[in-house]
Scaffold this motif. Structure first.
Motif, PDB file in Angstrom:
ATOM      1  N   GLU A 198      -3.140   4.634  -2.175  1.00 41.92           N
ATOM      2  CA  GLU A 198      -3.187   3.554  -1.193  1.00 41.92           C
ATOM      3  C   GLU A 198      -1.907   2.735  -1.229  1.00 41.92           C
ATOM      4  OE1 GLU A 198      -8.029   2.878  -1.222  1.00 41.92           O
ATOM      5  OE2 GLU A 198      -6.700   1.320  -1.984  1.00 41.92           O
ATOM      6  N   GLN A 199      -1.488   2.295  -0.066  1.00 39.87           N
ATOM      7  CA  GLN A 199      -0.286   1.468   0.014  1.00 39.87           C
ATOM      8  C   GLN A 199      -0.599   0.203   0.812  1.00 39.87           C
ATOM      9  OE1 GLN A 199       2.647   5.107   0.886  1.00 39.87           O
ATOM     10  NE2 GLN A 199       3.728   3.193   0.438  1.00 39.87           N
ATOM     11  N   SER A 200       0.011  -0.889   0.373  1.00 36.16           N
ATOM     12  CA  SER A 200      -0.145  -2.141   1.102  1.00 36.16           C
ATOM     13  C   SER A 200       1.143  -2.946   1.010  1.00 36.16           C
ATOM     14  CB  SER A 200      -1.319  -2.949   0.530  1.00 36.16           C
ATOM     15  OG  SER A 200      -1.066  -3.282  -0.813  1.00 36.16           O
ATOM     16  N   PRO A 201       1.440  -3.743   2.063  1.00 39.00           N
ATOM     17  CA  PRO A 201       0.699  -3.787   3.317  1.00 39.00           C
ATOM     18  C   PRO A 201       1.002  -2.559   4.180  1.00 39.00           C
ATOM     19  CG  PRO A 201       2.654  -5.138   3.504  1.00 39.00           C
ATOM     20  CD  PRO A 201       2.638  -4.604   2.090  1.00 39.00           C
ATOM     21  N   GLN A 202       0.299  -2.420   5.290  1.00 38.99           N
ATOM     22  CA  GLN A 202       0.578  -1.308   6.215  1.00 38.99           C
ATOM     23  C   GLN A 202       1.901  -1.515   6.916  1.00 38.99           C
ATOM     24  OE1 GLN A 202      -2.828  -0.887   8.887  1.00 38.99           O
ATOM     25  NE2 GLN A 202      -3.089   1.161   8.024  1.00 38.99           N
ATOM     26  N   PHE A 252       6.346  -4.145  -1.855  1.00 42.18           N
ATOM     27  CA  PHE A 252       5.087  -3.552  -1.468  1.00 42.18           C
ATOM     28  C   PHE A 252       4.519  -2.728  -2.618  1.00 42.18           C
ATOM     29  CE2 PHE A 252       8.513  -2.942   1.555  1.00 42.18           C
ATOM     30  CZ  PHE A 252       9.054  -1.708   1.260  1.00 42.18           C
ATOM     31  N   THR A 280       4.178   2.077   4.042  1.00 40.34           N
ATOM     32  CA  THR A 280       4.421   0.700   4.482  1.00 40.34           C
ATOM     33  C   THR A 280       5.583   0.743   5.454  1.00 40.34           C
ATOM     34  OG1 THR A 280       3.613  -0.373   2.474  1.00 40.34           O
ATOM     35  CG2 THR A 280       5.190  -1.601   3.816  1.00 40.34           C
TER      36      THR A 280
END
Lengths: 114, 110
Positions: free
Chosen positions: B5-9, B21, B104
């Motif tokens: 998972e990566q954040s933010p998009q 990020f 991101t």
């Protein structure tokens, strides 16, 4: 240029047609990978070759998809009877077995199925 | 199923701002973490391959850290420039393929 190359860069086709993409890896690389990227997603693994042997295929690779690497150099990815859901960026990457899976990517083929 | 998972998009910053990020991955059976930068109409470019817990790597104004015990990596960009605008992807290699996060998307405005 000694990087990974892909041809064509863009392909627009009508639903039901067959398309074929080509990937030329970095010349000494023995592994070659295909990935697909759709909008809002990261690249998803499709299949990979070690030399001419296809070692793994993802469940994403339906029967309409076939990939070859006949002489252990360039590879082709064919999609038969294209569907609108096949519209995506198709990325190719290559690596050396000894490189710890550091993969070098081509610029991709953008497929649009109308 | 391995989930990265990566954040933010997406992220919009002004030129000169620093930004960071996150990439989250399963901490069990960790082997390596890859960071890529993907500019529009170009090939994804490898930034870092990180393997050791506590690893810090740097390339110009971009740096990354790795925590394998808690399963995350941070990517930092110091003094963002418009040419840093790209999608930044992280990936982990179970066996011989790469499993990518969703990326991101960074936009740096002059």
């Amino acid at each position: 240029d000694t990087g990974v190359s892909q041809d064509p860069r863009h392909k627009i086709t009508k639903r039901g047609q067959n398309v074929t993409f080509r990937c030329d890896p970095i010349s000494e690389h023995n592994r070659l990978y295909w990935y697909r990227q759709t909008l809002g997603q990261g690249p998803e693994f499709l299949t990979y070759f070690q030399n001419e042997a296809q070692l793994e295929k993802s469940r994403l690779l339906s029967d309409r998809f076939s990939a070859e690497r006949p002489k252990g150099s360039f590879s082709t990815l064919e999609i038969q009877h294209t569907e609108q859901g096949d519209s995506a960026m198709y990325l190719c990457a290559s690596s050396l077995i000894t490189s710890g899976n550091e993969q070098f990517f081509g610029p991709g083929t953008r497929l649009t199925v109308l | 199923i391995l989930n990265v998972e990566q954040s933010p998009q997406s992220l919009h910053v002004q030129e000169g701002d620093s930004t960071n990020f996150t990439c989250s991955f399963p901490s069990s059976n960790f082997y390596a973490l890859h960071w890529y930068r993907w500019e529009t109409a170009k090939s994804p470019e490898a930034l870092f391959v990180m393997t050791l817990n506590g690893d810090e790597k740097k390339k110009g104004r971009i740096s990354a850290t790795l925590n394998t015990k808690e399963g995350y990596s941070y990517l930092y960009i110091k003094g963002s420039q418009p040419e840093d605008s790209a999608t930044y992807l992280c990936a982990v290699p179970p066996h011989d393929k790469l499993i990518f996060g969703t990326g991101t998307r960074l936009q740096v405005f002059p």
